[in-house]
Design an enzyme around this catalytic site. Structure first.
Site, PDB file in Angstrom:
ATOM      1  N   CYS A  84      37.799  44.710  45.105  1.00 16.50           N
ATOM      2  CA  CYS A  84      36.967  43.539  45.463  1.00 16.50           C
ATOM      3  C   CYS A  84      36.390  42.870  44.219  1.00 16.50           C
ATOM      4  O   CYS A  84      36.181  43.504  43.211  1.00 16.50           O
ATOM      5  CB  CYS A  84      35.759  43.928  46.323  1.00 16.50           C
ATOM      6  N   PRO A  98      32.297  48.835  35.829  1.00 17.94           N
ATOM      7  CA  PRO A  98      33.109  49.497  34.808  1.00 17.94           C
ATOM      8  C   PRO A  98      33.403  50.952  35.157  1.00 17.94           C
ATOM      9  O   PRO A  98      32.710  51.551  35.976  1.00 17.94           O
ATOM     10  CB  PRO A  98      32.232  49.412  33.559  1.00 17.94           C
ATOM     11  N   VAL A  99      34.425  51.500  34.505  1.00 20.77           N
ATOM     12  CA  VAL A  99      34.759  52.906  34.730  1.00 20.77           C
ATOM     13  C   VAL A  99      34.164  53.797  33.631  1.00 20.77           C
ATOM     14  O   VAL A  99      34.456  54.981  33.572  1.00 20.77           O
ATOM     15  CB  VAL A  99      36.295  53.119  34.810  1.00 20.77           C
ATOM     16  N   LYS A 138      23.244  56.097  34.896  1.00 22.29           N
ATOM     17  CA  LYS A 138      22.732  55.427  36.085  1.00 22.29           C
ATOM     18  C   LYS A 138      23.404  56.032  37.305  1.00 22.29           C
ATOM     19  O   LYS A 138      24.453  56.662  37.196  1.00 22.29           O
ATOM     20  CB  LYS A 138      22.925  53.914  36.005  1.00 22.29           C
TER      21      LYS A 138
END
Length: 422
Positions: free
Chosen positions: A117, A123-124, A162
């Site tokens: 989407c 980010p990875v 996070k």
């Protein structure tokens, strides 16, 4: 051929029963985690979705034997390819979940950088950083993330920068086969993470604390086989409850669980709905009740889920009073609002807040699905609008809802799928 929905609106309430499917966001990580198993696994209550089909195809490309007859069977004993190629990954961001299990079991893995989407920056990095802390060497080249390790991964104390559902799953899966104990602090608490941990524990993993913000994983040498039934889809559940609420109807959702969506249920009650729950079911009755606007702030679980934000935006638009919705999880997640405004909805967007309420009526229009959950709100809007609504680009909906048109039709909606060549 582009598939679309034609929805003929009506002022007839959406009422009846709906059987909720298994959660995509649990089924996907569980299928990827099956790479870790050295014996066959059987996974039941798996929804019929494009992303699931893509994942099964990806597992086959790796060399696993995969079949589906009711349940999905995965036999990973003969996995001999360690690369998830671009042609499969490009449609599905979840493919990154192949990386941790591959490097944990085989010492190497590579995954093309993912698609999915268009919601803001996703980010990875958190996945990569976690695997590095477990001792993997990561290189990014030619659009691939490549991970490798000599011997086994090593347990570590990891504090997540996070809260991330995806990275929590990657680290938890990889750590199951690491040497020593991994403590994962500031981990995500979503029910789908708990379900993935339950699955891994059935195969012989030693994971505790899933569902809290500290997960402990004692590494084991191997995982065996087992059976698991995927947890109910809390977002699909919430979507059908909102459909009943905005149409003044009464719906019973079966094969689901109230503890999965307490924040959303509390807001539905605040909005004036009568909500009842029991073992494996939830009912919502809005008959002759007034819909009231509610204040929503999205937050990581157990807070209000961002994946229910679009549905509650519609609820607030149709309610009495004015409701403020604050989106704290993803940027760029109000793309459904301009589409709903085309149907006559009243809303103002200021940064990451949307203020809506007191829309007299919606009128059918041509609207475009932009992402998975937003698209569902457009379909429901079409059900309660006057006239005909055409929802375009419904492949977004098919990525996350199992036969949404059949389930809505059973509640009395007039919705059909059709295709036209573009």
């Amino acid at each position: 051929m582009m598939e679309k929905f034609r929805v003929i609106g009506s002022d007839k309430p959406l009422s009846g029963e709906v059987t909720i499917s298994g959660a995509k966001n649990a089924a996907l990580p569980i299928l990827f985690a099956s790479i870790l198993a050295e014996e066959p696994v059987e996974v039941s209550n798996v929804p019929h979705l494009r992303d699931i089909d893509t994942t099964m195809e990806l597992l086959k490309r790796l060399g696993a034997k995969v079949s589906r007859n009711g349940s999905v069977h995965v036999d990973g004993r003969e996995i001999n390819e360690f690369c998830a190629p671009y042609d499969l990954v490009k449609t599905m961001r979840a493919s990154i979940w192949a990386l941790g299990p591959l490097v944990a079991r085989f010492g190497e893995g590579q995954v093309s950088l993912p698609g999915g989407c268009a919601i803001g920056a996703r980010p990875v990095d958190l996945h990569i950083h976690g695997l590095e802390q477990l001792g993997a060497t990561i290189v990014l080249e030619d659009g691939y993330v490549k991970a490798s390790v000599d011997g086994r991964l090593k347990g570590a104390h990891i504090v997540m920068d996070k809260v991330s559902v995806g990275a929590t799953i990657t680290i938890m899966c990889a750590a199951t086969l690491a040497e020593g104990t991994t403590v994962l602090d500031n981990s995500a608490r979503e029910p789908e993470i708990v379900d993935t941990a339950d699955f891994l524990n059935k195969l012989g993993a030693k994971i505790s604390g899933a569902g809290t913000d500290t997960i402990t994983i004692e590494g084991v040498e191997r995982l065996g086989g087992g059976q698991h039934s995927v947890v109910a889809d809390r977002i699909e559940t919430g979507t059908f409850l909102v459909a009943a609420a905005v149409s003044g109807g009464k719906v019973v959702c079966r094969n689901t669980n109230a503890h999965l969506l307490e924040a959303a249920l509390a807001k539905l009650e605040e909005a004036g709905a009568k909500v009842e729950t029991g073992e494996g079911w939830i009912s919502l009755d809005m008959t002759d009740r007034e819909l009231k606007a509610v204040k929503i702030v999205t937050a990581p679980h157990p807070g209000f889920p961002t994946d229910m934000q679009a549905q509650f935006t519609l609820l607030n638009m149709m309610a009495k009073g004015s409701g403020v919705i604050t989106e704290t999880i993803f940027e760029n997640r109000f793309m459904h609002i301009p589409e709903l405004q085309r149907m006559g909805a009243k809303a103002e967007i200021e940064g990451n807040t949307a203020i809506c309420g007191e829309t007299e009526k919606l009128s059918g229009a041509q609207v475009m699905a932009t992402d998975l959950r937003a698209s569902a709100s457009l379909v429901i809007a079409g059900c309660i609008a006057q006239g005909e609504t055409i929802v375009d680009r419904i492949y977004h909906i098919d990525r996350g809802y199992d036969k949404i048109e059949d389930k809505l039709s059973a509640l009395g909606a007039n919705i059909t799928r059709f295709s036209e060549s573009n």
